[in-house]
Write a protein that holds these residues in place. Structure first.
Motif, PDB file in Angstrom:
ATOM      1  N   LEU A  86       0.832  -1.196   0.000  1.00  0.00           N
ATOM      2  CA  LEU A  86       0.000   0.000   0.000  1.00  0.00           C
ATOM      3  C   LEU A  86       0.871   1.251   0.000  1.00  0.00           C
ATOM      4  CD1 LEU A  86      -2.643  -0.976   2.722  1.00  0.00           C
ATOM      5  CD2 LEU A  86      -2.935  -1.071   0.239  1.00  0.00           C
ATOM      6  N   HIS A  87       0.372   2.279  -0.648  1.00  0.00           N
ATOM      7  CA  HIS A  87       1.013   3.594  -0.601  1.00  0.00           C
ATOM      8  C   HIS A  87       0.970   4.111   0.838  1.00  0.00           C
ATOM      9  CE1 HIS A  87       2.094   7.676  -1.505  1.00  0.00           C
ATOM     10  NE2 HIS A  87       0.873   8.157  -1.372  1.00  0.00           N
ATOM     11  N   VAL A  88       2.078   4.640   1.322  1.00  0.00           N
ATOM     12  CA  VAL A  88       2.134   5.113   2.702  1.00  0.00           C
ATOM     13  C   VAL A  88       1.884   6.610   2.823  1.00  0.00           C
ATOM     14  CG1 VAL A  88       3.678   3.278   3.445  1.00  0.00           C
ATOM     15  CG2 VAL A  88       4.648   5.413   2.619  1.00  0.00           C
ATOM     16  N   GLY A  89       1.530   7.255   1.735  1.00  0.00           N
ATOM     17  CA  GLY A  89       1.282   8.693   1.785  1.00  0.00           C
ATOM     18  C   GLY A  89       0.153   9.049   2.737  1.00  0.00           C
ATOM     19  N   GLY A  90       0.227  10.245   3.290  1.00  0.00           N
ATOM     20  CA  GLY A  90      -0.757  10.638   4.278  1.00  0.00           C
ATOM     21  C   GLY A  90      -1.812  11.609   3.809  1.00  0.00           C
ATOM     22  N   MET A  91      -1.627  12.264   2.656  1.00  0.00           N
ATOM     23  CA  MET A  91      -2.541  13.335   2.276  1.00  0.00           C
ATOM     24  C   MET A  91      -3.937  12.830   1.945  1.00  0.00           C
ATOM     25  SD  MET A  91      -1.012  16.007   2.889  1.00  0.00           S
ATOM     26  CE  MET A  91       0.674  16.454   3.273  1.00  0.00           C
ATOM     27  N   GLU A  92      -4.019  11.701   1.255  1.00  0.00           N
ATOM     28  CA  GLU A  92      -5.328  11.147   0.938  1.00  0.00           C
ATOM     29  C   GLU A  92      -6.069  10.741   2.213  1.00  0.00           C
ATOM     30  OE1 GLU A  92      -2.369  10.222  -2.339  1.00  0.00           O
ATOM     31  OE2 GLU A  92      -2.460   9.908  -0.170  1.00  0.00           O
ATOM     32  N   VAL A  93      -5.344  10.117   3.127  1.00  0.00           N
ATOM     33  CA  VAL A  93      -5.954   9.681   4.382  1.00  0.00           C
ATOM     34  C   VAL A  93      -6.312  10.880   5.252  1.00  0.00           C
ATOM     35  CG1 VAL A  93      -5.596   8.285   6.455  1.00  0.00           C
ATOM     36  CG2 VAL A  93      -4.726   7.493   4.255  1.00  0.00           C
ATOM     37  N   ALA A  94      -5.452  11.897   5.257  1.00  0.00           N
ATOM     38  CA  ALA A  94      -5.751  13.114   6.018  1.00  0.00           C
ATOM     39  C   ALA A  94      -6.985  13.810   5.464  1.00  0.00           C
ATOM     40  CB  ALA A  94      -4.547  14.057   5.982  1.00  0.00           C
ATOM     41  N   ALA A  95      -7.105  13.856   4.140  1.00  0.00           N
ATOM     42  CA  ALA A  95      -8.291  14.465   3.529  1.00  0.00           C
ATOM     43  C   ALA A  95      -9.548  13.699   3.914  1.00  0.00           C
ATOM     44  CB  ALA A  95      -8.132  14.504   2.007  1.00  0.00           C
ATOM     45  N   ALA A  96      -9.444  12.374   3.971  1.00  0.00           N
ATOM     46  CA  ALA A  96     -10.593  11.564   4.377  1.00  0.00           C
ATOM     47  C   ALA A  96     -11.022  11.886   5.809  1.00  0.00           C
ATOM     48  CB  ALA A  96     -10.257  10.085   4.243  1.00  0.00           C
ATOM     49  N   ALA A  97     -10.039  12.090   6.688  1.00  0.00           N
ATOM     50  CA  ALA A  97     -10.359  12.430   8.075  1.00  0.00           C
ATOM     51  C   ALA A  97     -11.047  13.789   8.171  1.00  0.00           C
ATOM     52  CB  ALA A  97      -9.093  12.413   8.929  1.00  0.00           C
ATOM     53  N   LEU A  98     -10.538  14.775   7.432  1.00  0.00           N
ATOM     54  CA  LEU A  98     -11.168  16.098   7.450  1.00  0.00           C
ATOM     55  C   LEU A  98     -12.591  16.024   6.901  1.00  0.00           C
ATOM     56  CD1 LEU A  98      -8.340  18.548   6.292  1.00  0.00           C
ATOM     57  CD2 LEU A  98      -9.172  18.118   8.622  1.00  0.00           C
ATOM     58  N   ALA A  99     -12.780  15.244   5.841  1.00  0.00           N
ATOM     59  CA  ALA A  99     -14.123  15.104   5.272  1.00  0.00           C
ATOM     60  C   ALA A  99     -15.076  14.474   6.281  1.00  0.00           C
ATOM     61  CB  ALA A  99     -14.061  14.271   3.998  1.00  0.00           C
ATOM     62  N   GLU A 100     -14.598  13.485   7.015  1.00  0.00           N
ATOM     63  CA  GLU A 100     -15.448  12.856   8.033  1.00  0.00           C
ATOM     64  C   GLU A 100     -15.802  13.846   9.137  1.00  0.00           C
ATOM     65  OE1 GLU A 100     -17.690   9.977  10.060  1.00  0.00           O
ATOM     66  OE2 GLU A 100     -17.007  10.118   7.983  1.00  0.00           O
ATOM     67  N   LEU A 101     -14.869  14.694   9.513  1.00  0.00           N
ATOM     68  CA  LEU A 101     -15.160  15.710  10.526  1.00  0.00           C
ATOM     69  C   LEU A 101     -16.217  16.703  10.019  1.00  0.00           C
ATOM     70  CD1 LEU A 101     -11.558  16.376  11.885  1.00  0.00           C
ATOM     71  CD2 LEU A 101     -13.461  15.294  13.118  1.00  0.00           C
ATOM     72  N   VAL A 102     -16.208  16.975   8.728  1.00  0.00           N
ATOM     73  CA  VAL A 102     -17.256  17.826   8.148  1.00  0.00           C
ATOM     74  C   VAL A 102     -18.611  17.131   8.264  1.00  0.00           C
ATOM     75  CG1 VAL A 102     -18.126  18.840   6.008  1.00  0.00           C
ATOM     76  CG2 VAL A 102     -15.710  19.068   6.605  1.00  0.00           C
TER      77      VAL A 102
END
Length: 210
Positions: A12-28
């Motif tokens: 798996l890709h270990v990048g964090g930006m996609e996962v971070a964006a998912a977290a922010l979207a969930e907080l919205v």
């Protein structure tokens, strides 16, 4: 989100930006993060900034880590582009640790290390995530869960390894951030800003910004 960032051979890709964006979207979606129009002499038409509406803990380490990171930046509205690099580390760390604890993935190397890599252990859970994405991607008219809509738009705005060519017909600069009227007006602007920031920051080598 992490489970569909597949780069082949069980890795798996270990990048964090996609996962971070998912977290922010969930907080919205949870009503913890919202948006306000950009103001000031240099404000841009139609541009919005993100703001924390409630810093109360959610009870999910990744989401709570994102809230803490946002609050550490101060209480004034911030551009999503500037928020993502600040929240990726606590979010990505919490997501990886949760998946490791559940026996879904294993990590080689220390978190954030240049040689760190993620490997699938439980293929069934990854297949479930991919099936969910495929169902929403291929039959968007049937999507009834707003989180499936967010899942699709997160992938559409990921870099070329993961966006299934969604940006190619338009060009990255011109591709619409969202293509369907999935979101109610009160959260749509915040989600658009998050997806746009994800597209701008995600990509090869963009996984471990400080």
């Amino acid at each position: 989100m992490q489970l569909v960032l597949d780069i082949g051979d069980g890795q798996l890709h270990v990048g964090g930006m996609e996962v971070a964006a998912a977290a922010l979207a969930e907080l919205v979606l949870l009503g913890r993060v919202g948006s306000v129009p950009e103001t000031g002499f240099m404000s841009r038409k139609g541009k919005h900034k993100l703001v924390v509406l409630s810093a109360d803990p959610v009870g999910a380490p990744a989401l709570d880590g994102a809230l803490v990171a946002m609050m550490s930046m101060g209480t004034k509205p911030r551009d999503a582009f500037g928020i993502l690099p600040k929240v990726w580390k606590p979010v990505a760390s919490a997501v990886q640790e949760a998946l490791i604890e559940r026996g879904v993935i294993r990590r080689e190397g220390r978190f954030g290390g240049l040689r760190s890599s993620l490997w699938i252990v439980d293929g069934a859970q990854q297949r479930d995530a991919i099936f969910r994405l495929n169902a929403a991607w291929l039959t968007p008219e049937a999507v009834s869960d707003i989180r499936d809509a967010v899942f699709v738009d997160l992938m559409r705005n990921a870099d070329d390894r993961f966006n299934r060519g969604a940006q190619r017909p338009h060009g990255v600069e011109n591709a619409p951030v969202i293509e369907r009227d999935w979101y109610p007006p009160e959260i749509c602007d915040a989600l658009i800003e998050i997806f746009a920031a994800e597209r701008a920051t995600a990509g090869p080598g963009a996984g471990y910004e400080s």
